[in-house]
Design a protein around this motif. Structure first.
Motif, PDB file in Angstrom:
ATOM      1  N   TRP A 257       3.385  -6.033 -13.840  1.00 41.19           N
ATOM      2  CA  TRP A 257       2.051  -5.397 -13.769  1.00 41.19           C
ATOM      3  C   TRP A 257       1.167  -5.679 -14.972  1.00 41.19           C
ATOM      4  O   TRP A 257      -0.038  -5.451 -14.910  1.00 41.19           O
ATOM      5  CB  TRP A 257       2.189  -3.877 -13.575  1.00 41.19           C
TER       6      TRP A 257
ATOM      7  N   GLU B 143       0.836  -1.207   0.000  1.00 42.95           N
ATOM      8  CA  GLU B 143       0.000   0.000   0.000  1.00 42.95           C
ATOM      9  C   GLU B 143       0.869   1.255   0.000  1.00 42.95           C
ATOM     10  O   GLU B 143       0.627   2.196  -0.760  1.00 42.95           O
ATOM     11  CB  GLU B 143      -0.902  -0.044   1.243  1.00 42.95           C
TER      12      GLU B 143
ATOM     13  N   ARG C 233       2.478   1.731  -3.403  1.00 43.37           N
ATOM     14  CA  ARG C 233       1.516   2.315  -4.351  1.00 43.37           C
ATOM     15  C   ARG C 233       1.375   3.810  -4.110  1.00 43.37           C
ATOM     16  O   ARG C 233       1.277   4.598  -5.052  1.00 43.37           O
ATOM     17  CB  ARG C 233       0.146   1.642  -4.190  1.00 43.37           C
TER      18      ARG C 233
ATOM     19  N   ARG D  42       5.247   3.604 -14.546  1.00 42.03           N
ATOM     20  CA  ARG D  42       5.584   2.182 -14.354  1.00 42.03           C
ATOM     21  C   ARG D  42       6.887   1.812 -15.045  1.00 42.03           C
ATOM     22  O   ARG D  42       7.711   1.092 -14.476  1.00 42.03           O
ATOM     23  CB  ARG D  42       4.460   1.304 -14.911  1.00 42.03           C
TER      24      ARG D  42
ATOM     25  N   ASP E 265       4.416   5.519  -5.548  1.00 43.77           N
ATOM     26  CA  ASP E 265       4.289   5.546  -7.011  1.00 43.77           C
ATOM     27  C   ASP E 265       3.305   6.630  -7.439  1.00 43.77           C
ATOM     28  O   ASP E 265       3.528   7.351  -8.410  1.00 43.77           O
ATOM     29  CB  ASP E 265       3.778   4.189  -7.542  1.00 43.77           C
ATOM     30  N   GLN E 266       2.207   6.721  -6.695  1.00 43.39           N
ATOM     31  CA  GLN E 266       1.164   7.693  -6.995  1.00 43.39           C
ATOM     32  C   GLN E 266       1.696   9.125  -6.873  1.00 43.39           C
ATOM     33  O   GLN E 266       1.443   9.962  -7.741  1.00 43.39           O
ATOM     34  CB  GLN E 266       0.004   7.449  -6.012  1.00 43.39           C
TER      35      GLN E 266
END
Lengths: 195, 195
Positions: free
Chosen positions: B167, A122, A125, A155, A128-129
């Motif tokens: 992914w 989590e 992520r 990505r 990355d966000q």
């Protein structure tokens, strides 16, 4: 036990041993027995330091995540145009990955079977966000190409940076210099291989 | 056994099940018992198809390697300037990776504990080496930048392409289109994110 040495571990030095074992055997495949053997101290000595192997995982991936999120607090991640921020973040990510190699390696391999693993995924992520937002801003400012969908671009950028854990071995014979890796990542990501 | 179904497996369909289990549990962590459960047939039925799990690994990584080495036999990998060959190879690698996703995923995770694994790693290195030669030729022809060391450039290029296995999930909700991924990889690798 004759195989046990005196327990002179600090939290950090015990963590370093545990992370090495987790990366070799996989977190799921590692027992407290494996950790005890690798550290050369009894299981009860390990329990003197930590409640169990999940606490060691928590500390290890926490260290990697602190390194990565720390980048976003640095002035270079906020100052100037978004493209400059993104290049700063990309370079620093590569540096943190090499400096905290075993910890980031473990973080990247975590798959989500326990609460700690799900928490780590989590947080990844979330990171990355945050970087994806900077990339989007740089596209909006006209500095980055708009013909690669931003999530996809993020990505592939992370894919390239994270792949460094697969082969970067500091101190190995013929090893490339860390700063050479950082420059190569930045050049390839922002300007590509073409002249 | 009540849990067993009639063995209607072909070599390919049994391989598909085995590769899925290897990717989930890791090759080392997979027993013939695990394979038997996943396939829903008895162990002796599996032994009717193959000598053991290493033969399944051999076929699986062989399929991935055949896909990759096959690219190098295609006209596009030989015709024109080296940079055109390299772009062709990069695009085709990305396509093969997505078309043979579980097989290439397994190949990329192989770590070298058995003879088959060591063979697979050796073949991977050979493939990387072949592509690295094309990249070097493109630098020599003046089409690719000379300020990234060719081995390092090859590693980062492969890192970006190979990260797609992490992914890419065809058919998933909101999944990106395969050709969009191929274009994004080629644009980023050769021209970078900058406008």
């Amino acid at each position: 036990m004759t195989m046990s040495k005196r327990d002179t571990y600090t939290p950090d030095s015990l963590l370093a041993v545990a992370v090495q074992v987790f990366n070799q055997r996989g977190y799921d495949g590692t027992s407290m027995e494996d950790l005890s053997k690798a550290a050369g101290i009894s299981k009860s000595s390990i329990y003197h330091h930590v409640r169990g192997k999940e606490e060691l995982l928590n500390r290890a991936v926490g260290r990697a995540l602190d390194g990565l999120f720390g980048i976003l607090e640095e002035p270079g991640a906020h100052e100037g145009r978004a493209i400059e921020q993104l290049e700063y973040i990309t370079r620093r990510m590569t540096q943190v990955l090499m400096a905290e190699l075993p910890y980031v390696t473990l973080l990247l391999r975590v798959r989500g079977n326990t609460q700690t693993e799900r928490w780590a995924m989590e947080r990844r992520r979330e990171f990355d966000q945050r970087v994806s937002e900077v990339l989007k801003a740089a596209v909006a400012e006209g500095d980055l190409r708009a013909d690669i969908e931003p999530r996809l671009a993020t990505r592939l950028l992370f894919g390239m940076v994270n792949s460094v854990v697969e082969w970067y071995r500091p101190g190995a014979r013929g090893a490339v210099d860390g700063e050479q890796v950082v420059d190569a990542v930045a050049r390839l990501a922002f300007h590509g291989l073409c002249t």
